[in-house]
Design an enzyme around this catalytic site. Structure first.
Site, PDB file in Angstrom:
ATOM      1  N   CYS A  90       0.833  -1.215   0.000  1.00  0.00           N
ATOM      2  CA  CYS A  90       0.000   0.000   0.000  1.00  0.00           C
ATOM      3  C   CYS A  90       0.866   1.264   0.000  1.00  0.00           C
ATOM      4  O   CYS A  90       1.606   1.490  -0.938  1.00  0.00           O
ATOM      5  CB  CYS A  90      -0.973  -0.067   1.178  1.00  0.00           C
ATOM      6  SG  CYS A  90      -2.410   0.993   0.969  1.00  0.00           S
ATOM      7  N   HIS A 188      -3.609  -5.999   2.000  1.00  0.00           N
ATOM      8  CA  HIS A 188      -3.483  -6.069   3.450  1.00  0.00           C
ATOM      9  C   HIS A 188      -4.092  -7.394   3.890  1.00  0.00           C
ATOM     10  O   HIS A 188      -4.672  -8.113   3.102  1.00  0.00           O
ATOM     11  CB  HIS A 188      -4.267  -4.949   4.140  1.00  0.00           C
ATOM     12  CG  HIS A 188      -3.796  -3.572   3.839  1.00  0.00           C
ATOM     13  ND1 HIS A 188      -2.582  -3.096   4.255  1.00  0.00           N
ATOM     14  CD2 HIS A 188      -4.383  -2.547   3.174  1.00  0.00           C
ATOM     15  CE1 HIS A 188      -2.451  -1.834   3.866  1.00  0.00           C
ATOM     16  NE2 HIS A 188      -3.524  -1.483   3.199  1.00  0.00           N
TER      17      HIS A 188
END
Ligand SMILES: [Zn+2]
Lengths: 250, 442
Positions: A90, A188
């Protein structure tokens, strides 16, 4: 041998539980009798020398601070030059690119370890389950949870990590990027908890050996649940769409 | 101001709020706290401001502890100001506030729990006498609320509200920053167990350094540092700026509840209560909206606890470890919980090693993987009630006689229990279990 696993700037890039990637790597090494040391490298100290580096997601201001620190220091590029393995998630993924957009909308320079640049997406933030078919066919489906507003554009030197099966990823139907032993991704979950095969690929790069399989019952149950949750939602969505279409045309 | 002086539109809106809430309670469609408030607000958009007018009011906000602190503050001011209007069930947005105020006489004091995002707006429109700022840390990850942004919005609102006092946890740099422009802040050393969200300086984006030890201060190179404390916690005592030292004896467990109690007492004092009276009243509270209560679940006495984010989990693991009771952990990931349970990896579940642990809830498999890597042997059981039963059956160290003895305060429960367990759940896992538990009538 003993592996040095460095979680990079958990004080800045620790917002989304991605520090778990370091825990997964260390435990999977230890369970095979390979020594592993897990080091939290906060942004105030020099980046230690390691075999594997993990970067996670973080808020905008923290992302900019972390990128500046890494660029000034140059230690991560030197480590990669020596053959270190990097997994960046990310905000961490965006940092490894050539540039990304800061909180103020201005472009910031990244570390440049991946040939990608990230701009602000025009639409809504991508939030939800992400499912992707990896380019490396030794890996099974990748599953995770994405949560980002960036659109990541790959340059000619960045191979995609995977093709998106459900979710947004980079924004062009691909997910993540790979160059040598550096991987960037939007997954994630944390990524390596939900994709132990990816963890083992990184460990095999770092150790230079083939690793015997582990008994991943819990991980397999979690993967099965998440993957079927995504597929069921898509099936329901298709049925609704179809019903609406048929009602509309009758 | 009496109800008679409210505009007709407002009186109609109040009546509608009460009627809808009574109906929905009667129909069993929830506790009737939001539906009525929404109807009232639709009839009179200024309903909240009008109901708030003329009341001594306190607002309580922060990531953790707001429901508990709200309840403690309402109890603490009862002697000095009478019974307060309060949103006891944690409906902490305007519809819940309207419901709470509509249920009490106009002019009665009010103690309202406020969602962090709504606080600036309510400070501006309601002009509270005091605002209690507890702490700010990451919460539901898939909401895009960045804690720094929240702190900045609080700061802007408080710096233009000279008539509002603040009671502030000075140990949390983010809330200290939020109150740095506020009028007459009371700085309380309430502690901060979760520092991961607080190392970036909110003033200059540099780094905050914390002094070693639990009670250390903090400072940044730019000069922003922990304000001088007006209220300190030392062991079981609270120490005031004038040197007075008072024992804080609580029925609620845990260090974090001591911090909540002291914050509530400090706010009660700003509202006009005396320290001794406030602390004595707070000390008698033994559960808050079911949290920390001992309830009956499948023949077990379950001590039930709610944790909504890593900071809250850390506090509760401190509370249950060391201990011998089996532990049931329930995890869901519905919208109210945050849909991404990655935060499980920020929680030191390693502390549960050596305990009997059962994972339950809709996301028990995420938890099971986390426990696996934490080196904590466990079972997974889908149904929460069955999980409690399984934990007790597999557990060690608790006997029926011991469990009954410890339930002495709840004779009703003591007669039937065979064992005891600790249950910690996140939001909907907790409320799901509570809906199926036998309350003890405490
Ligand atoms: Zn500073």
């Amino acid at each position: 041998m003993s592996l040095e696993i460095v979680v990079v700037h958990p004080d800045l890039l620790g917002t989304y539980g991605d520090g778990g990637n370091g825990v997964v790597l260390a435990q999977r090494a230890r369970w095979r009798g390979i020594g592993a040391e897990l080091v939290d490298a906060t942004s105030g100290e020099p980046l230690p020398t390691g075999d594997l580096y993990c970067l996670g997601g973080g808020e905008d201001a923290a992302q900019t601070a972390s990128a500046e620190r890494l660029r000034d220091e140059g230690a991560l590029e030197r480590a990669v030059g020596r053959g270190a393995v990097v997994l960046a998630v990310c905000a961490g993924y965006q940092i490894l690119g050539r540039s990304f957009t800061g909180a103020d909308g201005r472009a910031r320079s990244g570390v440049g370890l991946l040939d990608v640049r990230t701009v602000k997406g025009a639409g809504r933030r991508a939030v939800g389950e992400l499912l992707a078919e990896p380019a490396d066919d030794r890996l099974p489906l990748l599953t995770g949870f994405e949560n980002h507003g960036g659109l990541t554009i790959r340059g000619p030197d960045a191979a995609p990590l995977a093709q998106v099966a459900a979710g947004v990823g980079n924004g062009d139907g691909t997910e993540g990027a790979v160059l040598g032993r550096v991987i960037g991704t939007y997954l994630h979950g944390p990524a390596l908890a939900r994709n132990p095969a990816l963890a083992d690929l990184l460990l095999s790069w770092a150790t230079g050996r083939r690793l015997e399989p582990l008994d991943d019952v819990e991980e397999a149950a979690l993967r099965e649940e998440r993957i079927s949750a995504v597929r069921e939602r898509r099936a329901r969505h298709r049925v609704r769409h179809r019903v609406r279409y048929e009602l509309g045309s009758s | 101001m009496s109800a008679g002086t409210l505009p007709v539109r407002t009186r109609v809106a109040v009546a509608a709020t009460r009627a809808v809430n009574a109906l929905s309670r009667h129909a069993g469609a929830g506790s009737g706290t939001v539906a009525g408030g929404n109807v009232g607000l639709a009839l009179d958009p200024l309903l909240l401001e009008r109901l708030a007018a003329g009341r001594p009011m306190a607002l309580v906000s922060g990531t953790n502890g707001k429901t508990t602190t709200t309840r403690l503050l309402a109890v603490a001011i009862e002697g000095a100001l009478g019974r307060a209007a309060t949103n006891a069930t944690g409906s902490n947005m305007p519809a819940g506030h309207v419901t709470a105020l509509a249920a009490t006489p106009q002019g009665a004091p009010a103690v309202l729990e406020v969602d962090e995002g709504y606080l600036p707006r309510l400070v501006a429109s309601l002009g509270p006498r005091v605002v209690v700022l507890l702490n700010l840390s990451r919460d539901q990850l898939d909401r895009t609320s960045e804690v720094r942004m929240v702190a900045n919005k609080w700061r802007r609102a408080l710096s233009v509200s000279p008539a509002t006092a603040t009671v502030v946890n000075a140990d949390d740099p983010l809330v200290a920053w939020a109150a740095s422009g506020a009028a007459s802040p009371v700085w309380v050393g309430a502690g901060l167990s979760w520092r991961e969200d607080a190392v970036g300086c909110p003033s200059c984006e540099g780094r905050i350094t914390f002094a070693a030890g639990e009670d250390g201060g903090w400072a940044c190179a730019c000069g922003f540092s922990r304000p001088r404390l007006g209220v300190r916690i030392e062991g079981d005592d609270v120490v005031l700026a004038d040197g007075r030292r008072l024992r804080v004896a609580l029925a609620l467990p845990g260090r974090f509840n001591r911090a909540n109690a002291v914050m509530a007492a400090a706010a009660a004092v700003v509202m006009g209560a005396g320290w001794e009276d406030a602390i004595r009243r707070i000390g008698e509270v033994d559960e808050v909206a079911g949290r920390f209560a001992v309830v009956g679940v499948a023949g077990c006495a379950a001590r039930v606890m709610l944790a909504k984010n890593p900071a809250g989990w850390r506090e509760l693991l401190d509370l249950v470890c060391p201990g011998e009771r089996p532990v049931v952990v329930g995890i869901n990931a519905r919208v109210a919980d945050g849909r991404d349970p990655s935060w499980l990896w920020d929680v030191p579940f390693e502390r549960l090693r050596g305990r009997t642990v059962v994972a339950t809830g809709e996301r028990r498999r995420d938890l099971a993987v986390r426990l696996h890597y934490a080196g904590v042997p466990h079972r997974t059981v889908r149904d929460e009630v069955a999980a409690v039963r399984a934990a007790w059956m597999a557990g060690r160290g608790t006997t029926a006689a011991g469990a009954r003895a410890r339930c002495a305060r709840s004779p009703h429960l003591a007669a039937s229990v065979e064992g005891e367990v600790d249950f910690i759940g996140n939001y909907t896992a907790f409320t799901d279990l509570m809906a199926r538990a036998t309350r003890t009538g405490t």
